[in-house]
Write an enzyme that holds these catalytic residues in place. Structure first.
Site, PDB file in Angstrom:
ATOM      1  CE  LYS A 257      38.486  38.870  39.903  1.00  0.00           C
ATOM      2  NZ  LYS A 257      39.643  38.502  40.731  1.00  0.00           N
TER       3      LYS A 257
ATOM      4  CE  LYS B  17      41.328  40.896  46.578  1.00  0.00           C
ATOM      5  NZ  LYS B  17      41.325  39.869  47.617  1.00  0.00           N
TER       6      LYS B  17
ATOM      7  CE  LYS C 107      33.916  34.517  47.509  1.00  0.00           C
ATOM      8  NZ  LYS C 107      35.376  34.467  47.572  1.00  0.00           N
TER       9      LYS C 107
HETATM   10  P1  TYM Z   1      38.759  33.515  45.820  1.00  0.00           P
HETATM   11  O1  TYM Z   1      38.077  33.258  47.113  1.00  0.00           O
HETATM   12  O2  TYM Z   1      38.814  34.911  45.303  1.00  0.00           O
HETATM   13  O3  TYM Z   1      38.128  32.612  44.688  1.00  0.00           O
HETATM   14  C1  TYM Z   1      38.000  31.222  44.821  1.00  0.00           C
HETATM   15  C2  TYM Z   1      38.247  30.564  43.470  1.00  0.00           C
HETATM   16  O4  TYM Z   1      37.341  31.090  42.496  1.00  0.00           O
HETATM   17  C3  TYM Z   1      38.064  31.571  41.366  1.00  0.00           C
HETATM   18  N1  TYM Z   1      37.371  32.753  40.844  1.00  0.00           N
HETATM   19  C4  TYM Z   1      36.945  32.885  39.582  1.00  0.00           C
HETATM   20  N2  TYM Z   1      37.001  32.051  38.520  1.00  0.00           N
HETATM   21  C5  TYM Z   1      36.439  32.488  37.354  1.00  0.00           C
HETATM   22  N3  TYM Z   1      35.830  33.694  37.216  1.00  0.00           N
HETATM   23  C6  TYM Z   1      35.748  34.567  38.257  1.00  0.00           C
HETATM   24  N4  TYM Z   1      35.148  35.740  38.120  1.00  0.00           N
HETATM   25  C7  TYM Z   1      36.333  34.174  39.506  1.00  0.00           C
HETATM   26  N5  TYM Z   1      36.423  34.765  40.727  1.00  0.00           N
HETATM   27  C8  TYM Z   1      37.074  33.889  41.517  1.00  0.00           C
HETATM   28  C9  TYM Z   1      39.437  31.930  41.890  1.00  0.00           C
HETATM   29  O5  TYM Z   1      40.394  31.914  40.846  1.00  0.00           O
HETATM   30  C10 TYM Z   1      39.672  30.843  42.915  1.00  0.00           C
HETATM   31  O6  TYM Z   1      40.173  29.672  42.301  1.00  0.00           O
HETATM   32  N6  TYM Z   1      43.657  33.473  46.748  1.00  0.00           N
HETATM   33  C11 TYM Z   1      42.513  32.615  46.527  1.00  0.00           C
HETATM   34  C12 TYM Z   1      42.244  31.633  47.654  1.00  0.00           C
HETATM   35  C13 TYM Z   1      43.415  30.797  48.056  1.00  0.00           C
HETATM   36  C14 TYM Z   1      43.959  29.713  47.337  1.00  0.00           C
HETATM   37  C15 TYM Z   1      45.029  29.209  48.141  1.00  0.00           C
HETATM   38  C16 TYM Z   1      43.662  29.125  46.115  1.00  0.00           C
HETATM   39  C17 TYM Z   1      44.130  30.931  49.208  1.00  0.00           C
HETATM   40  N7  TYM Z   1      45.107  29.975  49.267  1.00  0.00           N
HETATM   41  C18 TYM Z   1      45.810  28.148  47.725  1.00  0.00           C
HETATM   42  C19 TYM Z   1      44.453  28.035  45.712  1.00  0.00           C
HETATM   43  C20 TYM Z   1      45.509  27.568  46.514  1.00  0.00           C
HETATM   44  C21 TYM Z   1      41.282  33.498  46.387  1.00  0.00           C
HETATM   45  O7  TYM Z   1      41.257  34.603  46.829  1.00  0.00           O
HETATM   46  O8  TYM Z   1      40.237  32.882  45.858  1.00  0.00           O
END
Ligand code: TYM
Length: 331
Positions: free
Chosen positions: A194, A111, A197
């Site tokens: 990947k 990032k 968003k």
């Molecule tokens: P975030 O908002 O980027 O994504 C949310 C969830 O979607 C999954 N994900 C994907 N899975 C498969 N292919 C993709 N291209 C893809 N893009 C995103 C992510 O793995 C995630 O499960 N850090 C986390 C949010 C978070 C969190 C937590 C998760 C904050 N605190 C505690 C679990 C436990 C995040 O940025 O997710």
């Protein structure tokens, strides 16, 4: 019953990767777990968010989760900043976690890119807040996509160091639950990147609010190669875009990639893409429709989140107060 925690950032519109990698599994885990699901607005502001857009995205994210099947009566759905225990535990974890550990986080490197010095300190300590999210509830199971694997390992290192430093067995170890298929959905424009968003091109992802025509158009335009589909999955190794589309078809149909190839081997992408778009629409269109309906009643959404935050606080407060006592804070 084991406790599940997971989170999603309310930045932008969630996409098919979020759905197949995480949200779909959250819905299933509700059957036999106590679940806490969180819209991580504090994580979102580690990169700039326009305040009005953040509010709008948070409400829309809540609507999408409800539309996808999250049950806020039996489980807990709330936005992170409404439960202050997360920030309190995150500060303690900022002091437990080591710079060397954070320096190894590949997501920060990806990032921040070359312009590392100009990123927020929040983005750097992001994984410490994520560990705090989970351990605020002593949750033991965390359903996430593959990109969060390293952050869960770090959360376990933090939990263990806290326990060692303070001579307690206070925080449990955490298990990441990563789906067997679609744990890493790739961009429709570049099979080596990947689905995200933050990709500037909306053509690179299927958004959970897309209608059937948009889905079909994006899948038809998805990058592919000129070879027909192979008969064995090994034939996809050097073909990232084909592999991604076959993986999507398998995940959305709950079959294996080999089973997809058994049906489509030797065929070109035209018919395959039409069938894939159709299958995606059958799942996504009803969620998009229900999301639009839910967004018409914002008071209801705000109420769901408010109640969720109250219930989350009731679980979090005794755990984080105890952690503060263990550290030596006067209570
Ligand atoms: P975030 O908002 O980027 O994504 C949310 C969830 O979607 C999954 N994900 C994907 N899975 C498969 N292919 C993709 N291209 C893809 N893009 C995103 C992510 O793995 C995630 O499960 N850090 C986390 C949010 C978070 C969190 C937590 C998760 C904050 N605190 C505690 C679990 C436990 C995040 O940025 O997710």
């Amino acid at each position: 019953m084991q406790r599940v925690f997971s989170g999603i950032q309310p930045s932008g519109i969630p996409h098919l990767g979020n759905y197949l990698g995480a949200i779909r599994n959250w819905v299933t885990l509700q059957q036999d777990h106590e679940c806490i699901f969180c819209l991580v607005d504090m994580h979102a502001i580690t990169v700039w968010q326009d305040p009005a857009e953040l509010r709008e995205n948070t409400l829309r994210q809540a609507a999408i989760l409800l539309a996808a099947g999250i049950n806020p009566e039996q489980h807990v759905l709330f936005n992170q900043s409404a439960v202050t225990a997360h920030a309190r535990l995150a500060w303690i974890f900022n002091c437990v976690s080591r710079l060397g550990w954070l320096n190894r986080m590949t997501q920060f490197k990806d990032k921040a890119g070359k312009n590392r010095e100009n990123h927020s300190a929040g983005l750097y300590v992001y994984p410490n807040l994520m560990a705090a999210d989970i351990l605020t509830y002593k949750a033991t199971r965390v359903p996430v996509g593959d990109d969060q694997r390293q952050h869960i390992e770090l959360a376990n290192d933090i939990a263990q160091k806290f326990n060692n430093d303070y001579g307690v067995e206070f925080f449990p170890q955490i298990e990441a639950i990563i789906p067997p298929a679609a744990a890493r959905v790739m961009s429709l424009r570049d099979g080596t990147k990947k689905m995200s968003k933050s990709d500037p091109s909306a053509q690179s992802r299927i958004e959970m609010t897309d209608d059937a025509d948009t889905i079909s158009q994006k899948i038809r335009r998805a990058k592919t190669d000129s070879e027909p589909l192979p008969s064995e999955t090994e034939g996809l190794t050097e073909r990232p875009e084909a592999r991604n589309l076959v993986g999507l078809y398998a995940a959305i149909s709950n079959i294996t990639a080999q089973e997809v190839l058994n049906e489509y081997n030797g065929s070109g992408f035209g018919a395959f893409k039409d069938a894939l778009a159709e299958r995606l629409s059958v799942t996504i269109s009803p969620i998009a429709d229900e999301t639009r309906r839910l967004l018409d009643n914002q008071d209801h959404l705000l109420n769901v989140l408010r109640k969720g935050a109250e219930r989350a606080s009731a679980i979090a407060e005794p755990i984080v107060s105890e952690a503060e006592k263990l550290v030596g804070f006067l209570k």
